[in-house]
Structure formats: structure tokens, C-alpha cells
Design a protein around this motif. Structure first.
Motif, PDB file in Angstrom:
ATOM      1  N   HIS A 104       0.826  -1.209   0.000  1.00  0.00           N
ATOM      2  CA  HIS A 104       0.000   0.000   0.000  1.00  0.00           C
ATOM      3  C   HIS A 104       0.863   1.263   0.000  1.00  0.00           C
ATOM      4  CE1 HIS A 104      -2.736  -3.115   1.580  1.00  0.00           C
ATOM      5  NE2 HIS A 104      -3.658  -2.446   0.936  1.00  0.00           N
ATOM      6  N   ARG A 105       0.222   2.403  -0.175  1.00  0.00           N
ATOM      7  CA  ARG A 105       0.882   3.704  -0.076  1.00  0.00           C
ATOM      8  C   ARG A 105       1.470   3.886   1.319  1.00  0.00           C
ATOM      9  NH1 ARG A 105      -2.298   8.587   2.068  1.00  0.00           N
ATOM     10  NH2 ARG A 105      -3.460   7.612   3.736  1.00  0.00           N
ATOM     11  N   LEU A 106       2.398   4.811   1.464  1.00  0.00           N
ATOM     12  CA  LEU A 106       2.963   5.117   2.783  1.00  0.00           C
ATOM     13  C   LEU A 106       1.984   5.983   3.555  1.00  0.00           C
ATOM     14  CD1 LEU A 106       6.688   5.991   2.039  1.00  0.00           C
ATOM     15  CD2 LEU A 106       5.712   3.836   2.836  1.00  0.00           C
ATOM     16  N   GLY A 108       2.547   7.514   6.669  1.00  0.00           N
ATOM     17  CA  GLY A 108       3.050   8.505   7.626  1.00  0.00           C
ATOM     18  C   GLY A 108       3.576   7.941   8.929  1.00  0.00           C
ATOM     19  N   LEU A 109       3.870   6.669   8.968  1.00  0.00           N
ATOM     20  CA  LEU A 109       4.389   6.062  10.193  1.00  0.00           C
ATOM     21  C   LEU A 109       5.760   6.647  10.544  1.00  0.00           C
ATOM     22  CD1 LEU A 109       3.068   3.766  11.857  1.00  0.00           C
ATOM     23  CD2 LEU A 109       4.601   2.190  10.702  1.00  0.00           C
ATOM     24  N   VAL A 110       5.978   6.887  11.834  1.00  0.00           N
ATOM     25  CA  VAL A 110       7.268   7.355  12.338  1.00  0.00           C
ATOM     26  C   VAL A 110       7.770   6.310  13.335  1.00  0.00           C
ATOM     27  CG1 VAL A 110       8.434   9.136  13.690  1.00  0.00           C
ATOM     28  CG2 VAL A 110       6.646   9.780  12.063  1.00  0.00           C
ATOM     29  N   ALA A 119       8.232  -3.174   0.800  1.00  0.00           N
ATOM     30  CA  ALA A 119       6.996  -2.851   0.087  1.00  0.00           C
ATOM     31  C   ALA A 119       7.268  -2.845  -1.405  1.00  0.00           C
ATOM     32  CB  ALA A 119       6.462  -1.491   0.525  1.00  0.00           C
ATOM     33  N   PRO A 121       4.946  -2.074  -5.213  1.00  0.00           N
ATOM     34  CA  PRO A 121       3.640  -1.672  -5.770  1.00  0.00           C
ATOM     35  C   PRO A 121       3.068  -2.779  -6.635  1.00  0.00           C
ATOM     36  CG  PRO A 121       5.402  -0.618  -6.999  1.00  0.00           C
ATOM     37  CD  PRO A 121       6.067  -1.472  -5.948  1.00  0.00           C
TER      38      PRO A 121
ATOM     39  N   GLY B 108       7.832   9.360   8.592  1.00  0.00           N
ATOM     40  CA  GLY B 108       6.489   9.918   8.494  1.00  0.00           C
ATOM     41  C   GLY B 108       6.040  10.318   7.095  1.00  0.00           C
ATOM     42  N   LEU B 109       6.729   9.843   6.087  1.00  0.00           N
ATOM     43  CA  LEU B 109       6.355  10.179   4.716  1.00  0.00           C
ATOM     44  C   LEU B 109       4.970   9.621   4.379  1.00  0.00           C
ATOM     45  CD1 LEU B 109       8.094  11.673   2.600  1.00  0.00           C
ATOM     46  CD2 LEU B 109       8.696   9.466   1.664  1.00  0.00           C
ATOM     47  N   VAL B 110       4.177  10.424   3.668  1.00  0.00           N
ATOM     48  CA  VAL B 110       2.862   9.994   3.190  1.00  0.00           C
ATOM     49  C   VAL B 110       2.877  10.081   1.664  1.00  0.00           C
ATOM     50  CG1 VAL B 110       0.400  10.552   3.138  1.00  0.00           C
ATOM     51  CG2 VAL B 110       1.678  10.801   5.274  1.00  0.00           C
ATOM     52  N   THR B 111       2.397   9.048   0.990  1.00  0.00           N
ATOM     53  CA  THR B 111       2.297   9.102  -0.465  1.00  0.00           C
ATOM     54  C   THR B 111       0.860   8.795  -0.876  1.00  0.00           C
ATOM     55  OG1 THR B 111       2.807   6.754  -0.777  1.00  0.00           O
ATOM     56  CG2 THR B 111       4.678   8.263  -0.747  1.00  0.00           C
ATOM     57  N   ALA B 112       0.497   9.190  -2.097  1.00  0.00           N
ATOM     58  CA  ALA B 112      -0.856   8.875  -2.574  1.00  0.00           C
ATOM     59  C   ALA B 112      -0.896   7.479  -3.170  1.00  0.00           C
ATOM     60  CB  ALA B 112      -1.305   9.907  -3.602  1.00  0.00           C
ATOM     61  N   GLN B 113       0.242   7.015  -3.667  1.00  0.00           N
ATOM     62  CA  GLN B 113       0.285   5.729  -4.372  1.00  0.00           C
ATOM     63  C   GLN B 113       1.244   4.757  -3.679  1.00  0.00           C
ATOM     64  OE1 GLN B 113      -1.483   4.826  -6.936  1.00  0.00           O
ATOM     65  NE2 GLN B 113      -2.377   6.769  -7.593  1.00  0.00           N
ATOM     66  N   PRO B 114       1.005   3.457  -3.850  1.00  0.00           N
ATOM     67  CA  PRO B 114       1.984   2.470  -3.363  1.00  0.00           C
ATOM     68  C   PRO B 114       3.321   2.654  -4.080  1.00  0.00           C
ATOM     69  CG  PRO B 114      -0.048   1.397  -4.115  1.00  0.00           C
ATOM     70  CD  PRO B 114      -0.124   2.820  -4.556  1.00  0.00           C
ATOM     71  N   LEU B 115       4.388   2.295  -3.441  1.00  0.00           N
ATOM     72  CA  LEU B 115       5.704   2.394  -4.065  1.00  0.00           C
ATOM     73  C   LEU B 115       6.580   1.274  -3.556  1.00  0.00           C
ATOM     74  CD1 LEU B 115       7.616   5.341  -2.354  1.00  0.00           C
ATOM     75  CD2 LEU B 115       5.839   3.970  -1.344  1.00  0.00           C
ATOM     76  N   ARG B 116       7.733   1.109  -4.186  1.00  0.00           N
ATOM     77  CA  ARG B 116       8.689   0.125  -3.710  1.00  0.00           C
ATOM     78  C   ARG B 116       9.498   0.766  -2.592  1.00  0.00           C
ATOM     79  NH1 ARG B 116      11.693  -4.599  -5.884  1.00  0.00           N
ATOM     80  NH2 ARG B 116      13.795  -4.371  -5.088  1.00  0.00           N
ATOM     81  N   PHE B 117       9.524   0.130  -1.437  1.00  0.00           N
ATOM     82  CA  PHE B 117      10.272   0.652  -0.279  1.00  0.00           C
ATOM     83  C   PHE B 117      11.135  -0.501   0.203  1.00  0.00           C
ATOM     84  CE2 PHE B 117       9.669   4.004   3.236  1.00  0.00           C
ATOM     85  CZ  PHE B 117      10.917   3.748   3.796  1.00  0.00           C
TER      86      PHE B 117
END
Lengths: 312, 312
Positions: A104-106, A108-110, A119, A121, B108-117
Motif C-alpha cells: 500500500h501507499r505510505l 506517515g508512520l514514524v 513494500a 507496488p 512519516g512520509l505519506v504518499t498517494a500511491q503504493p511504491l517500492r520501499f
């Protein structure tokens, strides 16, 4: 023996949330044994078993993961299929997240400490878990393979969802071959074993696969999806569904609740929304205020429903 | 040709931030070619080259990545060695993050879409990048291998930092064998090629490897580290360093600036702090108000310095 590290998916678990937790806990236990570590991983769940998960677990003689409600302070956890506090176990803030596996999208977890975050996509968390077995060279037992394959197929709506990538298709093909089934036939048999939507209690229908999200204005909303091979049976209950989601708006203070029924054969979804529908109308350029709207091609909550709403 | 996807590490780049970007952009270009994709990846940097990076790049005939200041709207980017907006390029909010490779805490990054992390709690981002070459089966050219090895060794202080894991030791051993060097000797030669700390302009010393963080009270702080084989040359300049970091507190409104010089032979660090030192004193149960304090065993900013402060 060390206290177990709990592995669990999001609240209102769907097939992927449960199956990925079971599969990943199995893999982590195998890796711990290989490393001579005494770490123990236990798959858990934050809600009831979806009927298809119950069926696959039973078919493969796998015990259902333990139901947990909240976490004690300092509990070590691995989150699968989610990375947002809102969708996770109560008490997560005081727990220690040691790892995340998600698609899923990020959110905002810290954290105070670095952690493993895996993760991609792709169409399901189960696909990422199955790939980890390959990367780590751990043998995938047939039962776990069937469970992960089932989750790959439900989360991608049998590879019809636009979230399906080549990564998914490749690992689905390899896993189906290992299980010895045809993936499309196996997927259809899983969708058909879901309860009849005409008979399901309305709160089960509405909450079956629903998640809380936070809008850009800070308000919370609730978006639920029900995938079915019998859309008419769901739509015949529209009035009852509207009453149920109106109740959620009132009780939980949501800005809106959007329920949509996805017809996996016709490849589209019917939107039913209550509360302040403005964000939904604007995100899709529709008018779903007081009436349901058919959305052709919409199969994915994450990519085609939540993303446009959260981007506003 | 498609617009290049920019790959870069954090502001005030250290050796790992630059090397991981160069290595990962190379890998992504090879994977794109293999997949028949026309995607192009370009390594960039958000600040000056550290002297040791300049040396390794030169030794291996690799061009320095392009310096960028800010991002245009919609620019696709891959973040390496960081995942926090504060540490990233200006304009990140309006860019599209397609991927993250990192070994730091979640910011704490927030994204609108899933991404590779792809994050792991290991000693360097370069180690994660080197491992990806193995997983993807892409040949690691000798120059890129030397560059990644150098970053693995500086970020783990030649494997002495408590952030060093078996994952790091294994990949360092395999990469050193591929380059044909002894890792400890190679690491020492890299640390020795750093500029003489007695001659470095004080702002370079203080900003060499410094990062902004946000405290639990919302205030910003700046924590910088200088690793050296000649601690006395740094400490002989304490008065000058205090003036410089006092200036940063005043100009940038930081709650405090903590600079620490790490002696990689004696395996400890000397703390020099200006501003409101309360968080630092409490996190370590020390009194560094107006005087410098020797912290034996402290080698890692992330694990031993930033983490206890940010956990308050």
C-alpha cells in the motif's frame, strides 16, 4: 523461549491480510531456525476470518491465526498488508515495529529505530511473501503455497485488477504450478465459496473488507468493498446497506462512508455513499448523492478508489 | 527518450548517500534494459562531494553525479539513504516518489500511491544496493563494486559501528573479494584520504555530515558528525566550532545543534553542543552545557545519538 513476535495484517482482515501473516510467520520461523536464533513468530489477526480464508485454511489443514484485540507495551510486531496506525492494532504506538511487508501507499508512520520495510507496488502482499521464500531459498510447503496463491488471486480479482503487475503474474504462475492448479479456475472456486450476498447479515456485507482513511482535511472516512459474482443480490439490498452506512457515519463521525460492490465478471463496481459525498463526487466527477452509481472498470479500492479521493 | 528518473541521497551527502545513488541508478538502468523499458535513471546529489567519495570516483573513472538543488513538479524520483522530507530535495512534496532504498528509521512520509520501499536495519544503504545486484542477477562492475564497498566501510566505520550486522559483514566480504582488496585496509585508506581536520574550513567540518531532525515537541535540531583518525586536531578547534554552531542555532532557529567528532581508532565520540542542550543532557544523562563530553563507544549517529534524542 523468547516471547513471540506477532505478525498480523490490518483490521477487518481480507484474505490477503490473513494469508500473508500466516505465510510470513512461517518463513520467519524457518529463517530463525536456519540462523540458530530462538526468535519465534506467531501469525495473528485483528478480526474475523473471511469465508474464503476459512475454506482455504480448512482445505489445507492450517490452523487459523489467533485473534488479538490490542498490543501490550513493548510487544514486538511485524505488520503485513498495511502500514498505517489507523488500520492497525490498538496499542501500536507503544509497541515495537520490527518489520513491515506491504503493497500500500505510505501512511506517515514514524519510528525511533530503523526497521526492515519490504513494500512493492504489486497486486498483493502474498506475492511479496511468496517471492521472499524464493529469495531466501526456503521451501514453500504445499499448504502455505495454496494459501498465498489464494490471496494473490483474491487481491488481484483473479489478475483482472489494474493493480496486477508482471511480478504478480510471474509469481502466480510459479506458485500455481507448485500447487498443481490452474490459477483462474482456482480463483473462481475461491470467489464462489464466499457466502451468498443475499443471505449475509448487512453489517458483515458492509464491513467485510472496509478500511478507515484520513482525508487531506484531517477528517476520517470509511471505504468498504465487497467483491462478488452476484452483483444483483447485493444491489437488491441497497436500502438496507444505506441504513447501515448512515449509522456508521453517525456513530463514528465519518465525513462519509463509501461502500462499493465489485462485479468481478462484469469488471466494474457500484458505488453507494452516505454522509458528505462531496469528496467522492469531485474525485470521480460523478453525482452519487442519494443514488448509487455504476463505475465501469473500477476493481481496485487502493488504486482506483482510495488514491483519487486521498489525492484531493 | 523518457525524462530521467532522478536517484539521490540526502542533503549534506556522505559517502553512502552518493555511492548508493550511483550504484542504484546503474542497477535500475541495467534492469530497464533487460525489461526492454525505455526508463532512464540518473544519479544526482544534493550537495558537495565528500573528499573520500571524490577520491574513490576518481580512482575508478566514474563521473560524479549531477548536483541538483530542487525538483520540478511531477518529477519522478528514487530516494536512497533517507526517507524524510526534511533531509530531501526542495520540492519533494510536488514530486512523485517511485521508490525508496534506505537503512534509517521511518520519518512519516505519506504518499498517494503504493511504491517500492526497500529498507533494512543494516549498516549502509550501499550494502542493500549491493545485495540487490545479487538478487536480480545483475553483474556488478569492478568500479561500482569499489564505490559501494567504500560506502559500506565508511558508514559502518570499518565494521566497528554497532549498526554493523551479519548482513553487512557478509556482503562486505563478498564485495571486497570481487574488488580484490582487504576490507579493513581499504577502509583505512579511505578514512586517511579525508582532508586534514586541522586545515578544513570550520563550516565544512561542522556541515560535513549533518542532518536536520524534528523533536517530539516539533522543534528542529541539527546533528552533525565528523569521523576522523585525528581527534586532537578537531578538538584543538573547539572554540571555533562552538562559534559556528551557535551561528547555526541563531540563523536557523534550531533548538540545539549537536556536533560530535568520532575517533574511529579510540572508538568513541566527543560531543559539542550549543543552544538549549536539555534534550541532549537528558537523553544521555550527561552535562554538555558549555563543555564538551567524551562518549566512549558512541560511533553511530543514527543508532546511538539521534535515536535516544528522538525517543524523548
Amino acid at each position: 523461549m523468547a516471547a513471540p513476535i506477532l505478525v498480523f495484517g490490518h483490521k477487518n482482515p481480507d484474505n490477503d491480510a490473513i494469508s500473508a501473516a500466516v505465510g510470513y510467520a512461517y518463513l520467519k520461523n524457518e529463517l530463525a531456525k536456519r540462523a540458530g536464533s530462538d526468535a519465534v513468530y506467531e501469525a495473528c489477526r485483528l478480526g474475523g476470518l473471511p469465508p474464503e480464508t476459512e475454506w482455504i485454511l480448512g482445505e489445507n489443514g492450517i490452523e487459523a491465526p489467533r485473534l488479538i484485540e490490542s498490543l501490550s507495551e513493548g510487544q514486538q510486531v511485524i505488520l503485513v498488508d498495511h502500514n498505517e496506525t489507523l488500520q492497525s492494532a490498538d496499542g501500536l504506538d507503544a509497541a515495537e515495529i520490527v518489520e513491515i511487508v506491504d503493497h500500500h501507499r505510505l501512511g506517515g508512520l514514524v519510528t525511533a529505530q530503523p526497521l526492515r520495510f519490504n513494500a512493492k507496488p504489486v497486486g498483493s502482499t502474498a506475492a511479496i511473501v511468496a517471492r521472499e521464500f524464493e529469495i531466501e531459498g526456503v521451501e514453500l510447503p504445499r499448504g502455505i503455497a495454496a494459501l498465498l496463491l489464494g490471496a494473490m488471486l483474491t487481491d488481484t480479482v483473479i489478475m483482472k485488477s489494474p493493480t496486477t503487475t508482471d511480478f504478480d503474474r510471474d509469481i502466480i504462475a510459479r506458485t500455481a504450478a507448485a500447487v498443481g492448479v490452474d490459477p483462474v479456475e482456482y480463483g473462481m472456486s475461491i470467489f464462489k465459496c464466499r457466502s451468498n450476498p443475499a443471505e449475509l447479515p448487512v453489517d458483515k456485507l458492509v464491513n467485510a473488507d472496509a478500511k478507515e482513511f484520513e482525508l487531506s482535511n484531517g477528517n476520517k472516512v470509511y471505504i468498504g468493498q465487497y467483491e462478488t459474482v452476484d452483483l444483483q443480490a447485493v444491489l437488491g439490498r441497497e436500502a438496507e446497506i444505506r441504513e447501515a452506512i448512515k449509522g456508521l457515519v453517525a456513530d463514528k463521525g465519518y465525513q462519509f462512508v463509501l461502500f462499493f460492490a465489485t462485479d468481478i465478471l462484469a469488471e466494474g463496481s457500484q458505488f453507494i455513499c452516505e454522509g458528505d459525498t462531496d469528496f467522492v463526487n469531485r474525485a470521480f466527477d460523478i453525482d452519487c448523492t442519494g443514488k448509487s452509481v455504476w463505475m465501469p472498470g473500477v476493481l481496485s479500492r487502493k488504486k482506483q478508489v482510495a488514491a483519487p479521493i486521498l489525492a484531493l
